[in-house]
Design a protein around this motif. Structure first.
Motif, PDB file in Angstrom:
ATOM      1  N   GLN A   1       0.832  -1.211   0.000  1.00  0.00           N
ATOM      2  CA  GLN A   1       0.000   0.000   0.000  1.00  0.00           C
ATOM      3  C   GLN A   1       0.864   1.257   0.000  1.00  0.00           C
ATOM      4  O   GLN A   1       0.629   2.196  -0.728  1.00  0.00           O
ATOM      5  CB  GLN A   1      -0.929   0.007   1.224  1.00  0.00           C
ATOM      6  CG  GLN A   1      -1.764   1.268   1.289  1.00  0.00           C
ATOM      7  CD  GLN A   1      -2.688   1.303   2.503  1.00  0.00           C
ATOM      8  OE1 GLN A   1      -2.903   0.299   3.167  1.00  0.00           O
ATOM      9  NE2 GLN A   1      -3.245   2.459   2.784  1.00  0.00           N
ATOM     10  N   GLN A   2       1.882   1.257   0.849  1.00  0.00           N
ATOM     11  CA  GLN A   2       2.740   2.445   0.947  1.00  0.00           C
ATOM     12  C   GLN A   2       3.938   2.349   0.011  1.00  0.00           C
ATOM     13  O   GLN A   2       4.987   2.933   0.272  1.00  0.00           O
ATOM     14  CB  GLN A   2       3.201   2.665   2.381  1.00  0.00           C
ATOM     15  CG  GLN A   2       2.079   2.911   3.366  1.00  0.00           C
ATOM     16  CD  GLN A   2       1.227   4.120   3.018  1.00  0.00           C
ATOM     17  OE1 GLN A   2       1.683   4.999   2.290  1.00  0.00           O
ATOM     18  NE2 GLN A   2       0.010   4.163   3.496  1.00  0.00           N
ATOM     19  N   HIS A   3       3.799   1.615  -1.052  1.00  0.00           N
ATOM     20  CA  HIS A   3       4.798   1.398  -2.114  1.00  0.00           C
ATOM     21  C   HIS A   3       6.228   1.121  -1.645  1.00  0.00           C
ATOM     22  O   HIS A   3       6.998   0.511  -2.351  1.00  0.00           O
ATOM     23  CB  HIS A   3       4.777   2.526  -3.151  1.00  0.00           C
ATOM     24  CG  HIS A   3       4.802   3.900  -2.589  1.00  0.00           C
ATOM     25  ND1 HIS A   3       5.922   4.406  -2.023  1.00  0.00           N
ATOM     26  CD2 HIS A   3       3.837   4.832  -2.477  1.00  0.00           C
ATOM     27  CE1 HIS A   3       5.639   5.620  -1.586  1.00  0.00           C
ATOM     28  NE2 HIS A   3       4.397   5.904  -1.838  1.00  0.00           N
ATOM     29  N   ASN A   4       6.590   1.580  -0.424  1.00  0.00           N
ATOM     30  CA  ASN A   4       7.876   1.194   0.155  1.00  0.00           C
ATOM     31  C   ASN A   4       9.075   1.405  -0.749  1.00  0.00           C
ATOM     32  O   ASN A   4       9.980   0.589  -0.808  1.00  0.00           O
ATOM     33  CB  ASN A   4       7.849  -0.270   0.606  1.00  0.00           C
ATOM     34  CG  ASN A   4       6.927  -0.452   1.784  1.00  0.00           C
ATOM     35  OD1 ASN A   4       6.428   0.533   2.316  1.00  0.00           O
ATOM     36  ND2 ASN A   4       6.695  -1.671   2.175  1.00  0.00           N
ATOM     37  N   LEU A   5       9.080   2.512  -1.464  1.00  0.00           N
ATOM     38  CA  LEU A   5      10.285   2.862  -2.212  1.00  0.00           C
ATOM     39  C   LEU A   5      11.226   3.564  -1.259  1.00  0.00           C
ATOM     40  O   LEU A   5      10.799   4.177  -0.286  1.00  0.00           O
ATOM     41  CB  LEU A   5       9.939   3.818  -3.364  1.00  0.00           C
ATOM     42  CG  LEU A   5       8.927   3.294  -4.371  1.00  0.00           C
ATOM     43  CD1 LEU A   5       8.650   4.370  -5.419  1.00  0.00           C
ATOM     44  CD2 LEU A   5       9.441   2.037  -5.039  1.00  0.00           C
ATOM     45  N   VAL A   6      12.526   3.478  -1.523  1.00  0.00           N
ATOM     46  CA  VAL A   6      13.480   4.226  -0.724  1.00  0.00           C
ATOM     47  C   VAL A   6      13.508   5.651  -1.268  1.00  0.00           C
ATOM     48  O   VAL A   6      13.879   5.887  -2.411  1.00  0.00           O
ATOM     49  CB  VAL A   6      14.867   3.583  -0.772  1.00  0.00           C
ATOM     50  CG1 VAL A   6      15.861   4.411   0.007  1.00  0.00           C
ATOM     51  CG2 VAL A   6      14.803   2.184  -0.207  1.00  0.00           C
ATOM     52  N   LYS A   7      13.051   6.590  -0.437  1.00  0.00           N
ATOM     53  CA  LYS A   7      12.796   7.948  -0.910  1.00  0.00           C
ATOM     54  C   LYS A   7      14.008   8.634  -1.515  1.00  0.00           C
ATOM     55  O   LYS A   7      13.907   9.387  -2.464  1.00  0.00           O
ATOM     56  CB  LYS A   7      12.320   8.818   0.256  1.00  0.00           C
ATOM     57  CG  LYS A   7      10.944   8.483   0.733  1.00  0.00           C
ATOM     58  CD  LYS A   7      10.577   9.397   1.878  1.00  0.00           C
ATOM     59  CE  LYS A   7       9.274   8.945   2.514  1.00  0.00           C
ATOM     60  NZ  LYS A   7       9.112   9.542   3.828  1.00  0.00           N
ATOM     61  N   ARG A   8      15.177   8.400  -0.897  1.00  0.00           N
ATOM     62  CA  ARG A   8      16.344   9.174  -1.321  1.00  0.00           C
ATOM     63  C   ARG A   8      17.107   8.505  -2.454  1.00  0.00           C
ATOM     64  O   ARG A   8      18.193   8.934  -2.788  1.00  0.00           O
ATOM     65  CB  ARG A   8      17.275   9.409  -0.128  1.00  0.00           C
ATOM     66  CG  ARG A   8      16.664  10.330   0.896  1.00  0.00           C
ATOM     67  CD  ARG A   8      17.636  10.597   2.013  1.00  0.00           C
ATOM     68  NE  ARG A   8      17.069  11.509   2.997  1.00  0.00           N
ATOM     69  CZ  ARG A   8      16.890  11.193   4.274  1.00  0.00           C
ATOM     70  NH1 ARG A   8      17.231  10.016   4.716  1.00  0.00           N
ATOM     71  NH2 ARG A   8      16.383  12.087   5.111  1.00  0.00           N
ATOM     72  N   MET A   9      16.553   7.427  -3.034  1.00  0.00           N
ATOM     73  CA  MET A   9      17.221   6.808  -4.176  1.00  0.00           C
ATOM     74  C   MET A   9      16.469   7.150  -5.450  1.00  0.00           C
ATOM     75  O   MET A   9      15.283   7.445  -5.431  1.00  0.00           O
ATOM     76  CB  MET A   9      17.266   5.282  -3.995  1.00  0.00           C
ATOM     77  CG  MET A   9      18.366   4.828  -3.064  1.00  0.00           C
ATOM     78  SD  MET A   9      18.742   3.068  -3.040  1.00  0.00           S
ATOM     79  CE  MET A   9      17.292   2.206  -3.476  1.00  0.00           C
TER      80      MET A   9
END
Lengths: 257, 267
Positions: A86-94
């Motif tokens: 749901q929260q896509h869980n991408l690493v924001k700073r990459m």
């Protein structure tokens, strides 16, 4: 083929997440799992890649019981089952491309991955998947600069880059606005069709479930209370699954486009 | 406005009042003990306090001999900064594994307690004591100072790193694991990108502290500007003491300003 044989899961606090689940899911099926919060949708989906481990029964993927898997087999299993959160869980700073490439980690040696030396084939694969979900031009943008819908597309691209056989999507559009939710679901459906991927999606909006599913599985209190093709589903079915009359809140709406 | 607004019955705060009374009594007792045992009487010395202060802070500015020592003192100060920088560089890196060990969400409760216990023990020992130990172990000179600074910085940075790691979003780690990544990969791709800015910020902040700590290391023979400071104070050479303090204040201020700006950009 994916098969649940009498699968139950009791949490350490005594709560029964799943009760005697029996299901067969064929290759390439697009299944939507519906039910109220706490009905066991997440638990069901997370059992398949063993983010949670059922306490009894057998869960077969291609006739192998994955509940017996230990560390090594588990990694292999997880490379084959891609998950969208749901929260896509991408690493924001990459960057978007690097986030997409992280789908390859399960296929790589540790040292190579620490040095960030992804094979050119993997980079090409990641880039072509970004193009497939229509955000190729964002490849070098940092992930936190994208909108919610774009981020969820990146996570679809990341899962594809894993080259999975099964896609598990846990409320993939729950935090998106209705039009965006529609576009993301359409992308997911199109891609799962094109690559013939078995797909299980948790949704709680019933109109959306009816629009996209081939087959609907209804859960209530950890039990399967409905299982059938979408053509057999009516509002009454949902009332049975939810155990109460259908309300406005259960509909996403906004699919005028 | 009508006067018949209804209020619920006021809560009785007897317990709170008793607690407050006890707290005040304990504080009063502590003050009494502290003030009666320390002794405030002034023992007159040969020169008056005012005269000494004047020699420290005003005389150096007008005394040609003292001003001539300025370049040499700057040299000592640069050595001090070098000690701090070397010590910090070692610590900033070594504190990473220690921080992971001490973070509850990475290693579980038991290992985390051990890691935190070690870090607490390190921090309980002042730099000067480490410096004395290392001077005895590796000899007089800046090398001992570097070791003392780095050990102490690991104590603080390891704890701060662990706290940063404990506040990260674990769902990113779950996502990497769900795609078949192993533990190390999950840390590298799921944890590190989230914590690097905070880690750097804390390391730079610790550098400010280390520069200040390094200025006194020379007192025990561990290099830097502390050595001339020790000589000058022992000889009651207040003009030199004043000049050294001016040099320290100038450099520490510059470093604080610059590092503050960098940290603002980082987080």
């Amino acid at each position: 083929m994916l098969e649940f044989k009498d699968v139950s899961l009791t949490y350490p606090n005594g709560h029964q997440g799943l009760k005697n689940i029996n299901l067969k899911i064929n290759d390439g099926e697009f299944v939507v799992v519906v039910g109220m919060s706490g009905a066991g949708k997440s638990t069901l989906i997370r059992s398949i890649n063993r983010l949670v481990t059922p306490t009894s029964g057998e869960l077969l993927i291609d006739d192998e019981n994955i509940l017996k898997y230990k560390e090594n087999n588990l990694r292999k299993l997880r490379t084959k089952t891609g998950m969208i959160f749901q929260q896509h869980n991408l690493v924001k700073r990459m960057s978007v491309l690097r986030n997409t490439l992280s789908g390859r980690l399960g296929h790589m040696g540790t040292l190579r991955s620490l040095l960030g030396m992804f094979p050119q084939d993997d980079v090409n694969l990641a880039m072509s998947n970004l193009n497939r979900v229509g955000i190729g031009e964002k490849a070098y943008t940092r992930a936190d600069q994208l909108s919610g819908g774009q981020q969820q597309r990146v996570s679809i691209a990341r899962v594809l880059t894993q080259k999975p056989k099964v896609i598990l999507a846990d409320e993939p559009v729950a935090s998106l606005d209705p039009p965006t939710a529609h576009k993301v679901m359409s992308d997911l459906k199109r891609i799962s069709r094109e690559d013939n991927l078995t797909t299980l999606v948790n949704l709680h909006f019933i109109d959306m479930a009816q629009e996209f599913a081939d087959r609907i599985i209804g859960l209530r209190d950890g039990e399967v209370v409905f299982d059938g093709p979408v053509s057999e589903v009516s509002d009454k079915t949902f009332e049975e699954i939810y155990g109460r009359p259908i309300k406005e809140d259960d509909l996403l709406g906004g699919d005028e486009d | 406005m009508s006067n018949d607004v209804k209020f619920p019955p006021k809560p009785k705060r007897t317990k709170l009042k008793i607690k407050l009374g006890i707290t005040l009594a304990v504080l009063a007792a502590l003050y009494t003990v502290a003030l009666t045992t320390t002794g405030f009487e002034v023992r007159p010395s040969a020169s008056s306090a005012w005269h000494t202060l004047q020699r420290i802070f005003i005389a150096p500015l007008f005394d040609a001999d003292t001003r001539a020592a300025f370049p040499e003192l700057v040299g000592y100060m640069l050595e001090t900064i070098a000690i701090a920088y070397a010590g910090l560089s070692i610590a900033a890196i070594l504190a990473i594994p220690v921080g992971f060990l001490a973070a509850r969400n990475m290693t579980g409760n038991n290992l985390s307690y051990i890691g935190k216990g070690i870090l607490n023990a390190i921090r309980a020992i002042p730099e000067l004591i480490f410096a004395i130990i290392f001077v005895a172990a590796v000899g007089i000179g800046p090398y001992a100072g570097v070791l003392a600074i780095s050990i102490n910085s690991i104590g603080m940075l390891g704890k701060l790193y662990a706290e940063v790691i404990e506040t990260i979003d674990m769902s990113k780690v779950e996502a990497i694991k769900a795609s078949g990544g192993n533990r190390v990969q999950a840390m590298w791709y799921g944890v590190l990108p989230q914590v690097v800015p905070e880690f750097s910020s804390y390391a730079i902040y610790r550098f400010e502290i280390d520069v200040r700590a390094s200025t006194v290391l020379g007192i025990v023979g561990a290099g830097g500007i502390g050595f001339p400071l020790l000589l000058a104070t022992q000889q009651r050479n207040w003009e030199d003491v004043g000049m050294i303090l001016y040099v320290v204040v100038i450099f520490v201020t510059i470093i604080d300003i610059v590092s503050g700006k960098i940290r603002n950009k980082l987080v």
